[in-house]
Motif scaffolding. Sequence first.
Motif, PDB file in Angstrom:
ATOM      1  N   GLY A   1      -3.583   1.796   9.525  1.00 33.66           N
ATOM      2  CA  GLY A   1      -4.049   2.243   8.155  1.00 33.66           C
ATOM      3  C   GLY A   1      -5.108   2.653   8.019  1.00 33.66           C
TER       4      GLY A   1
ATOM      5  N   ARG B   1       2.282   4.871   1.220  1.00 34.92           N
ATOM      6  CA  ARG B   1       2.263   5.577   2.893  1.00 34.92           C
ATOM      7  C   ARG B   1       2.676   7.020   2.849  1.00 34.92           C
TER       8      ARG B   1
ATOM      9  N   ASP C   1      -5.456   2.969   2.245  1.00 33.57           N
ATOM     10  CA  ASP C   1      -6.271   1.806   1.416  1.00 33.57           C
ATOM     11  C   ASP C   1      -7.450   1.884   0.750  1.00 33.57           C
TER      12      ASP C   1
ATOM     13  N   LEU D   1       0.883  -0.839  -0.012  1.00 36.11           N
ATOM     14  CA  LEU D   1      -0.371   0.263  -0.328  1.00 36.11           C
ATOM     15  C   LEU D   1       0.690   1.129  -0.135  1.00 36.11           C
TER      16      LEU D   1
ATOM     17  N   ASP E   1       6.122   3.036  -1.228  1.00 34.17           N
ATOM     18  CA  ASP E   1       4.737   1.850  -0.473  1.00 34.17           C
ATOM     19  C   ASP E   1       5.382   1.072   0.962  1.00 34.17           C
ATOM     20  N   LEU E   2       4.404   0.247   1.333  1.00 34.03           N
ATOM     21  CA  LEU E   2       4.987  -0.584   2.868  1.00 34.03           C
ATOM     22  C   LEU E   2       4.319  -1.925   2.033  1.00 34.03           C
TER      23      LEU E   2
ATOM     24  N   VAL F   1      -0.889   3.902   6.474  1.00 36.45           N
ATOM     25  CA  VAL F   1      -0.592   3.218   4.707  1.00 36.45           C
ATOM     26  C   VAL F   1      -2.470   3.560   4.340  1.00 36.45           C
TER      27      VAL F   1
END
Length: 156
Positions: free
Chosen positions: A71, A18, A95, A16, A23-24, A93
């Motif tokens: 998240g 961040r 989503d 996802l 991304d992570l 993150v």
Amino acid sequence: MADALQAGDPAPDFKLPRDGKGDLSLADFKGKKLVLYFYPKDDTSGCTAEAIAFNGLAKDFAAANAAVVGGSPDPVKKHDKFRDKYELTFPLVADETKQTLEAYGVWVEKSMYGRKYMGVERSTFLIGPDGKIARIWRKVKVPGHAEEVLAAAKAL
């Protein structure tokens, strides 16, 4: 079925965007403990209290070899503002597609004042260094939660 995730199950993989940039993914935490917590919305009272509680214990989580990641469905720009406003030291993150939220079974039907809508059920997953879920907290009440998760991370 996603809502049937239980301790001992492999944690659903994710990648996802961040806060900040990049991304992570779950793979970034291989060999470490990961506290992955999902919350409804940046900068609301409960979500802010939860983020501040986890942030306040950052050194303790690090000492327990556990990373913390928050998240929500909020976009990265909103995460950046939230992180900066409260000086959060752990990644957030985004989503926006809700695929990861659904994989973890936290994108659920909620109800407020008789109105039904889809939203995030405040939940935390403690994932072991082996990538398996060690513990799950659903329908989290914020007071004392970060401390309880820390105790579980230390015991893992």
